[in-house]
Write an enzyme that holds these catalytic residues in place. Structure first.
Site, PDB file in Angstrom:
ATOM      1  N   HIS A   1       0.834  -1.207   0.000  1.00  0.00           N
ATOM      2  CA  HIS A   1       0.000   0.000   0.000  1.00  0.00           C
ATOM      3  C   HIS A   1       0.864   1.250   0.000  1.00  0.00           C
ATOM      4  CE1 HIS A   1      -2.337  -3.322   1.665  1.00  0.00           C
ATOM      5  NE2 HIS A   1      -3.424  -2.684   1.289  1.00  0.00           N
TER       6      HIS A   1
ATOM      7  N   HIS B   1      -2.167  -1.131   7.097  1.00  0.00           N
ATOM      8  CA  HIS B   1      -1.832  -1.401   5.688  1.00  0.00           C
ATOM      9  C   HIS B   1      -0.736  -0.469   5.198  1.00  0.00           C
ATOM     10  CE1 HIS B   1      -5.067   1.611   5.680  1.00  0.00           C
ATOM     11  NE2 HIS B   1      -4.563   2.056   4.548  1.00  0.00           N
TER      12      HIS B   1
ATOM     13  N   HIS C   1      -4.105   3.340  -3.367  1.00  0.00           N
ATOM     14  CA  HIS C   1      -4.323   2.807  -2.018  1.00  0.00           C
ATOM     15  C   HIS C   1      -3.531   1.516  -1.782  1.00  0.00           C
ATOM     16  CE1 HIS C   1      -6.269   1.063   1.522  1.00  0.00           C
ATOM     17  NE2 HIS C   1      -6.263  -0.041   0.814  1.00  0.00           N
TER      18      HIS C   1
ATOM     19  N   GLU D   1     -17.174  -3.939  24.983  1.00  0.00           N
ATOM     20  CA  GLU D   1     -16.355  -5.153  25.093  1.00  0.00           C
ATOM     21  C   GLU D   1     -15.161  -5.130  24.145  1.00  0.00           C
ATOM     22  OE1 GLU D   1     -19.630  -5.154  24.522  1.00  0.00           O
ATOM     23  OE2 GLU D   1     -20.510  -5.945  26.366  1.00  0.00           O
TER      24      GLU D   1
ATOM     25  N   HIS E   1     -27.958 -15.247  26.101  1.00  0.00           N
ATOM     26  CA  HIS E   1     -26.864 -15.068  27.053  1.00  0.00           C
ATOM     27  C   HIS E   1     -26.112 -16.370  27.345  1.00  0.00           C
ATOM     28  CE1 HIS E   1     -28.664 -11.217  27.472  1.00  0.00           C
ATOM     29  NE2 HIS E   1     -28.006 -10.879  28.566  1.00  0.00           N
TER      30      HIS E   1
HETATM   31  C1  LIG Z   1     -11.319  -4.706   9.988  1.00  0.00           C
HETATM   32  C2  LIG Z   1     -10.809  -4.497   8.612  1.00  0.00           C
HETATM   33  N1  LIG Z   1     -11.661  -4.473   7.581  1.00  0.00           N
HETATM   34  C3  LIG Z   1     -11.226  -4.337   6.310  1.00  0.00           C
HETATM   35  C4  LIG Z   1      -9.889  -4.215   6.055  1.00  0.00           C
HETATM   36  C5  LIG Z   1      -9.395  -4.128   4.629  1.00  0.00           C
HETATM   37  N2  LIG Z   1      -8.907  -2.755   4.355  1.00  0.00           N
HETATM   38  C6  LIG Z   1      -7.624  -2.429   4.444  1.00  0.00           C
HETATM   39  S1  LIG Z   1      -7.334  -0.824   4.131  1.00  0.00           S
HETATM   40  C7  LIG Z   1      -8.954  -0.537   3.844  1.00  0.00           C
HETATM   41  C8  LIG Z   1      -9.433   0.836   3.477  1.00  0.00           C
HETATM   42  C9  LIG Z   1      -8.975   1.815   4.459  1.00  0.00           C
HETATM   43  O1  LIG Z   1      -9.220   3.094   4.027  1.00  0.00           O
HETATM   44  P1  LIG Z   1      -8.407   4.280   4.651  1.00  0.00           P
HETATM   45  O2  LIG Z   1      -8.306   4.102   6.110  1.00  0.00           O
HETATM   46  O3  LIG Z   1      -9.005   5.532   4.157  1.00  0.00           O
HETATM   47  O4  LIG Z   1      -6.946   4.081   4.102  1.00  0.00           O
HETATM   48  P2  LIG Z   1      -6.289   4.760   2.834  1.00  0.00           P
HETATM   49  O5  LIG Z   1      -7.123   4.380   1.643  1.00  0.00           O
HETATM   50  O6  LIG Z   1      -6.324   6.220   3.084  1.00  0.00           O
HETATM   51  O7  LIG Z   1      -4.924   4.179   2.778  1.00  0.00           O
HETATM   52  C10 LIG Z   1      -9.701  -1.704   4.001  1.00  0.00           C
HETATM   53  C11 LIG Z   1     -11.167  -1.788   3.811  1.00  0.00           C
HETATM   54  C12 LIG Z   1      -9.015  -4.238   7.166  1.00  0.00           C
HETATM   55  N3  LIG Z   1      -7.700  -4.156   7.020  1.00  0.00           N
HETATM   56  N4  LIG Z   1      -9.496  -4.350   8.407  1.00  0.00           N
END
Ligand SMILES: Cc1ncc(C[n+]2csc(CCOP(=O)(O)OP(=O)(O)O)c2C)c(N)n1
Length: 662
Positions: free
Chosen positions: A29, A69, A260, A409, A471
């Site tokens: 990324h 990422h 991205h 939680e 529960h």
């Molecule tokens: C819980 C979770 N759901 C989905 C993902 C897959 N995912 C990784 S980055 C991303 C998009 C994130 O967007 P943003 O925070 O705006 O990052 P940017 O595009 O600016 O790098 C997704 C959906 C993940 N890593 N974790």
């Protein structure tokens, strides 16, 4: 002071290391590191208190890359600042098997990686836990030893996740003013513009929960610095929305979702080199820029030296305790305190629910182990997590040892992880076992990170009775046992509960879940044993009078039922042994001959657990008899439910006899 030109080149070093590493790995990324390079450069050259040569310095500022990422941002920083674990070869090996530069930052792979991130929002909640730990340790050890900031870099994704709401409201409530969240407000996520799916005013949302909120241009170094400086003066936690351009510098792809999560491609990279005036080949940082970064890495060395002097000058008791707690070692007296307590238990033989037994054990533990931090997600009276030693922390007084996490939680579990990662404290926190589902993503990460978070999960079966199937956990024990490196303890009485607590606390690298009953149980361990029998995971609680015809395996509340069934079978002439199974995972660690001896060779094997069968075949084989749940529970008094679902000694005896008669 760093000139604008210098700043730009230092930030560009992050950008090119990131885009070149992603290009070489053919995955990753680049957008986030390129977009946030200016923010990171300002933070690390002007504010961060840390020392790459002493990366575990307890009073360092914490930096959490919640948007995991963007891992190349962190790896680039650690390399540039001079952290020895991240060499240029590691950068070149980004995302390759065995490298420290894994796809997402992994705790333990390299110094400077404060937590594992990737599941969005977790890092933010970890940072809340770290900031809580900082305030608590500050209250215990004073400004001289503990006084630092926690910074978390979050993206749109982190803030869209539900966990962010739990985490931010907890932080706002506690007024964690040394927590500073740097929001990469780039308006882009994977599918395209954030506006496709969200139209939240994030600053208003944070402000509504008591945060200080700021906005700044994320590509203007002085504006970035001014915002961070202002955040540091706040009496509340701060969100800074930094307007940035994802993939900053890439001429055709910047500002779009195309940067991205895929390599830019050779053509776009060449154009970016031209646009940003960067003529170094891949993985080469011009020596003057590398020198500047290394110099930035040294900026807190003096401060670290002064801190070490202050620690050395502290009174012996404080210093010894501080060092011990930061190493994660328990007080020396701890094992003997547990042995003494077990001795007392076998004198008293209390018939109590294991949640009460847990409170009794904690009363002893919390007296001896000052670093435990209790808490519950608004079920304190039901989880029995509070003891006389644990006064709650408040926004104005962090000297306590108990956290009212509220009905949160997920953030509770993630904040506990942050507390454990910070060091110096051992977090335990409670909810109902059935709601472990709400905490599970963070519980899984505790396992992945090899940290000591202790989850207290009460009301562990249909034995909770009238609250009914919403529960009543049935699959949860199996589901938690399925997580690698996670010890699921289900003690059968007060003695086993004390032993399981001891094991959970002594287990530095494996998180634990204690599954505890709501209902009262008869003691099954009537004789004092110095040895911690639960440490074996499974052990023979009661031998057969002769060559065993039946072995009954059971855990927790069903051990009592197994003992009853044993008595009935023995009376009918069938020698029967009972094996208590408080922890599957520890049993798997035993030598093969021990395991074989415990499994035994009785012709009939029965398992009794008021949950689903999954996992028990390990003990009883595919043709073993399982007495437990086959679907959801029901609402009613516990004794009636046990009868209704056939989890009784009579049912076990009947099934055994049917088998023995053939
Ligand atoms: C819980 C979770 N759901 C989905 C993902 C897959 N995912 C990784 S980055 C991303 C998009 C994130 O967007 P943003 O925070 O705006 O990052 P940017 O595009 O600016 O790098 C997704 C959906 C993940 N890593 N974790």
């Amino acid at each position: 002071m760093i000139s604008r030109e210098k700043h730009d080149r230092m930030a560009n070093a992050i950008r090119f290391l990131s885009m070149d590493a992603v290009e070489k790995a053919k995955s990753g990324h680049p957008g986030l590191p390129m977009g946030t390079a200016d923010i990171a450069t300002v933070l690390f050259t002007r504010f961060m208190k840390h020392d790459p040569k002493t990366p575990h310095w307890p009073d360092r500022d914490r930096f959490v890359l919640s948007a995991g990422h963007g891992s190349m941002l962190l790896y680039s920083l650690l390399y540039l600042l001079g952290y020895e674990d991240i060499t240029i070869d590691e950068i070149k090996n980004f995302r390759q098997l065995g490298s420290r530069t894994a796809g997402h930052p992994e705790y333990g792979f390299a110094a400077g990686i404060e937590t594992t991130t990737g599941p969005l929002g977790q890092g933010f909640a970890n940072a809340v836990g770290m900031a809580i730990a900082e305030r608590m340790l500050n209250a215990q050890f004073g400004n001289d030893l503990v006084n630092h900031y926690t910074y978390a870099l979050v993206g749109d994704g982190c803030l869209m996740e539900g966990i962010s709401q739990e985490a931010l409201t907890l932080a706002g409530h506690l007024r964690l003013n040394k927590l500073i969240v740097l929001f990469d407000d780039n308006h882009i996520s994977i599918d395209g513009p954030v506006s496709l799916a969200d139209s939240t005013d994030q600053r208003a949302r944070f402000a509504a929960s008591g945060w200080n909120t700021l906005r700044a241009d994320g590509h203007d170094p002085d504006a970035i610095a001014a915002a961070i400086e202002s955040a540091r003066q706040s009496d509340r936690p701060t969100l800074i929305a930094f307007r940035t351009t994802i993939g900053y510098g890439a001429p055709t792809k910047a500002g779009t979702n195309k940067v991205h999560g895929s390599p830019l491609g050779a053509d776009e990279i060449a154009k970016t080199r031209a646009a940003l005036g960067w003529d170094s080949p891949p993985f080469v940082v011009p020596s003057d820029i590398l020198d500047d970064w290394r110099l930035a890495g040294l900026r807190s060395a003096k401060e670290r030296g002064a801190w070490e002097k202050r620690l050395a000058a502290a009174d012996t008791e404080t210093r010894v305790q501080f060092d011990r707690r930061m190493r994660g070692d328990l007080p020396e007296a701890f094992p003997s305190v547990i042995v003494d307590y077990k001795k007392k238990l076998t004198q008293d033989n209390p018939a109590v629910a294991t949640r009460n037994a847990s409170e009794m054990a904690l009363e002893v533990i919390n007296e001896c182990v000052p670093e435990t931090v209790g808490g519950s997600a608004d079920l304190t009276g039901s989880n029995n997590t509070k003891t006389t030693q644990t006064k709650p922390i408040t926004p104005t007084d962090f000297s306590g040892r108990y956290i009212h996490y509220g009905i949160r939680e997920h953030a509770m579990a993630a904040a506990m992880n942050g507390i454990a990662l910070h060091g110096g404290l051992i977090p335990y926190g409670g909810t109902f076992l059935t709601f472990s589902d709400y905490a599970r993503p963070a519980m899984r990460l505790a396992s992945l990170m090899h940290i000591r978070s202790i989850f207290v999960m009460t009301h562990d079966s249909i034995g909770l009775g009238e609250d009914g199937p919403t529960h009543q956990p049935v699959e949860h024990l199996a589901a938690l046992r399925a997580i690698p490196n996670h010890n699921v303890f289900r003690p059968a009485d007060a003695t086993e509960t004390a032993e399981c607590w001891q094991l959970a606390l002594e287990s530095k690298k494996t998180p634990s879940t204690l599954a505890l009953t709501r209902q009262k149980l008869q003691p099954v361990r009537l004789d004092f044993e110095e040895e911690n029998l639960c440490a074996r995971g499974a052990y023979e609680l009661s031998p057969a009078s002769d060559d065993a015809k039946v072995t009954i395996f059971a855990s927790g509340s069903e051990v009592e039922i197994a003992m009853e069934a044993r008595a009935m079978l023995e009376e009918r002439g069938y020698p029967t042994r009972v094996v208590s199974v408080p922890c599957f995972e520890l049993f798997e660690l035993q030598p093969n001959d021990y395991q074989q001896a415990i499994l035994g060779n009785a012709p009939v094997r029965i398992a009794i657990e008021a949950g689903v069968r999954q996992g028990w075949d390990r003990f009883i084989g595919v043709d073993g008899i399982f007495i437990g749940m086959h679907g959801f529970g029901a609402s009613g008094p516990a004794p009636e439910l046990y009868k209704h679902f056939g989890i009784t000694a009579e049912a076990a005896v009947e099934a055994a006899e049917a088998r023995l008669r053939g």
